[in-house]
Design an enzyme around this catalytic site. Structure first.
Site, PDB file in Angstrom:
ATOM      1  N   ASP A  93       0.860  -1.194   0.000  1.00  0.00           N
ATOM      2  CA  ASP A  93       0.000   0.000   0.000  1.00  0.00           C
ATOM      3  C   ASP A  93       0.899   1.247   0.000  1.00  0.00           C
ATOM      4  OD1 ASP A  93      -2.426   1.345   0.210  1.00  0.00           O
ATOM      5  OD2 ASP A  93      -2.476   1.240   2.407  1.00  0.00           O
ATOM      6  N   GLU A 147      -1.463   6.020  -9.053  1.00  0.00           N
ATOM      7  CA  GLU A 147      -2.423   6.999  -8.504  1.00  0.00           C
ATOM      8  C   GLU A 147      -2.315   8.330  -9.230  1.00  0.00           C
ATOM      9  OE1 GLU A 147      -2.983   7.211  -4.276  1.00  0.00           O
ATOM     10  OE2 GLU A 147      -3.638   9.297  -4.347  1.00  0.00           O
ATOM     11  N   GLY A 235      -8.933   5.639   1.180  1.00  0.00           N
ATOM     12  CA  GLY A 235      -9.618   6.491   2.165  1.00  0.00           C
ATOM     13  C   GLY A 235     -11.108   6.219   2.280  1.00  0.00           C
ATOM     14  N   SER A 237     -12.967   4.420   4.575  1.00  0.00           N
ATOM     15  CA  SER A 237     -13.602   4.030   5.831  1.00  0.00           C
ATOM     16  C   SER A 237     -14.862   4.867   6.056  1.00  0.00           C
ATOM     17  CB  SER A 237     -12.632   4.234   7.006  1.00  0.00           C
ATOM     18  OG  SER A 237     -11.757   3.124   7.105  1.00  0.00           O
ATOM     19  N   ILE A 278      -9.735  -0.014   3.103  1.00  0.00           N
ATOM     20  CA  ILE A 278     -10.288   0.260   4.435  1.00  0.00           C
ATOM     21  C   ILE A 278      -9.269  -0.122   5.497  1.00  0.00           C
ATOM     22  CG2 ILE A 278     -12.101  -0.420   6.083  1.00  0.00           C
ATOM     23  CD1 ILE A 278     -13.895  -0.843   3.505  1.00  0.00           C
TER      24      ILE A 278
HETATM   25  P1  13P Z   1      -8.987   4.761   5.535  1.00  0.00           P
HETATM   26  O1  13P Z   1      -8.107   5.614   6.373  1.00  0.00           O
HETATM   27  O2  13P Z   1     -10.220   5.499   5.103  1.00  0.00           O
HETATM   28  O3  13P Z   1      -9.321   3.469   6.166  1.00  0.00           O
HETATM   29  O4  13P Z   1      -8.189   4.437   4.177  1.00  0.00           O
HETATM   30  C1  13P Z   1      -7.204   3.434   4.142  1.00  0.00           C
HETATM   31  C2  13P Z   1      -6.412   3.464   2.880  1.00  0.00           C
HETATM   32  O5  13P Z   1      -6.730   4.130   1.908  1.00  0.00           O
HETATM   33  C3  13P Z   1      -5.207   2.635   2.833  1.00  0.00           C
HETATM   34  O6  13P Z   1      -4.473   2.838   1.668  1.00  0.00           O
HETATM   35  O1  G3H Z   2      -3.097   4.669   3.683  1.00  0.00           O
HETATM   36  C1  G3H Z   2      -2.826   4.584   4.881  1.00  0.00           C
HETATM   37  C2  G3H Z   2      -3.117   3.340   5.632  1.00  0.00           C
HETATM   38  O2  G3H Z   2      -4.191   3.535   6.504  1.00  0.00           O
HETATM   39  C3  G3H Z   2      -1.883   2.835   6.329  1.00  0.00           C
HETATM   40  O3  G3H Z   2      -1.616   3.571   7.470  1.00  0.00           O
HETATM   41  O4  G3H Z   2       0.829   4.061   7.294  1.00  0.00           O
HETATM   42  O5  G3H Z   2      -0.358   4.114   9.515  1.00  0.00           O
HETATM   43  O6  G3H Z   2       0.060   1.931   8.361  1.00  0.00           O
HETATM   44  P1  G3H Z   2      -0.170   3.401   8.216  1.00  0.00           P
HETATM   45 ZN    ZN Z   3      -4.527   4.807   0.869  1.00  0.00          ZN
END
Ligand code: 13P
Ligand code: G3H
Ligand code: ZN
Length: 332
Positions: A93, A147, A235, A237, A278
């Protein structure tokens, strides 16, 4: 070099194709520890949903990349043991450099995100193309997410309101030059538990913040430009108010929390959006339960009695999302 196939994982190619044509989205849940992984797998096996296990740079630092890789192998075996083999992807990610993507590819990830969205358009194209060339030339094809557009929250580097959104006029050029397998776009979602500032929202009769709607017009325009191409929403959630209230009841403080309403995510999942990210909702669910137990059972000091119930709640939440929000239940 470990190939993801040795771990029993799949890339995103086939599952995205099916999700786009089937009008649903694959859940991409972040994990950092065993209990999160168990909850994700239990929920996805129970609902027969394909799943993307996401690892952030922070998760790699926290848990160690080799441990996470072996947990993904364990996740495949765990699903099998639970009685139903679901497609499982191990995905990086927000990779921010070629080196981190290469490192993950060489240690068994089946998919990576290269997030060049903070760079100039030309630099983003060049970096994304370089990662795609490397990932696609491996013996077992690794899928790449790029992205365009910038989300607030962890990506909050860009100050101009307008430049946060993806510009549909750029997507054909970006996809054809880079050869990405999927594209994350910005239509108003953002990372974390406070997705909009209070002055961007209205309030209901109980004072609960109501967010502005997502920019479905931008999504529709992107779909017109690249019909059927797999689109990703970060993003995403929903920031359930019950968890926010529970956390605050048991000593926490989460002022001005607001997420993306489930109906809007359901609508997005029916479009070319085939991956929905999420993380924050899972954090809220686990923290709410842990806080409650700590307050209600002050003599409890066995971590399993705190984290076990938190894991159960996470499983319940993710099963709900697969069934009622993303539409991925029954698609594995
Ligand atoms: P949230 O913060 O909305 O859960 O998004 C997570 C996300 O986009 C991880 O890449
Ligand atoms: O996109 C962000 C994710 O929620 C990951 O968060 O970098 O705190 O693990 P983190
Ligand atoms: Zn993200």
């Amino acid at each position: 070099m470990t190939s993801y196939k040795e771990l029993g994982l799949v890339n995103t190619k086939d599952i995205f194709k099916k999700a786009v044509s089937g009008g649903y989205a694959i859940p991409a849940y972040n994990f950092n520890n065993m209990e999160q992984m168990q909850a994700i797998i239990m929920a996805c096996v129970e609902t027969k949903s394909p799943v993307i296990l996401q690892v952030s740079a922070g998760a790699r630092k926290y848990a160690n990349q080799n441990i996470l890789k072996n947990m993904a192998r364990g996740a495949v075996e765990y699903a099998h043991e639970l009685g139903y083999d679901i497609p499982i992807v191990l995905h990086l990610d927000h990779g921010d450099s070629f080196e981190i993507c290469k490192d993950c590819i060489e240690t068994g990830f089946s998919s990576v995100m290269i997030d060049g969205s903070h760079f100039s358009y030309e630099e983003n194209v060049a970096l994304t193309k370089k990662v795609c060339e490397f990932a696609h030339s491996q013996k077992d094809y690794i899928t790449v997410e790029g992205e365009l557009g910038v989300l607030a929250g962890v990506e909050d580097d860009v100050s101009s309101e307008h430049s946060h959104y993806t510009q549909p006029s750029e997507v054909v050029d970006f996809v054809s030059k880079t050869k990405v397998d999927s594209l994350a776009i910005s239509i108003g979602t953002s990372h974390g538990r406070a997705k909009f500032k209070p002055d961007q929202c209205t309030r209901d009769a109980n004072g609960i913040l109501i967010p502005p709607p997502l920019r479905f017009d931008i999504l529709e325009e992107v779909e017109k430009q690249i019909p059927g191409f797999p689109i990703v929403l970060h993003g995403s959630s929903s920031v359930p108010i019950e968890y926010v209230h529970m956390i605050e009841k048991f000593g926490g403080k989460l002022t001005d929390s607001v997420g993306i309403p489930e109906e809007q995510l359901r609508k997005a999942a029916k479009s070319a959006v085939c991956k929905i990210n999420i993380d924050s909702d899972g954090r809220l669910a686990m923290t709410a339960i842990i806080r409650k137990i700590l307050v209600e059972q002050p003599d409890e000091f066995d971590p399993r009695k705190l984290i076990g119930p938190a894991r159960d709640e996470l499983k319940k939440l993710y099963a709900h999302k697969n069934q009622n929000v993303l539409g991925s239940a029954g698609q594995a």
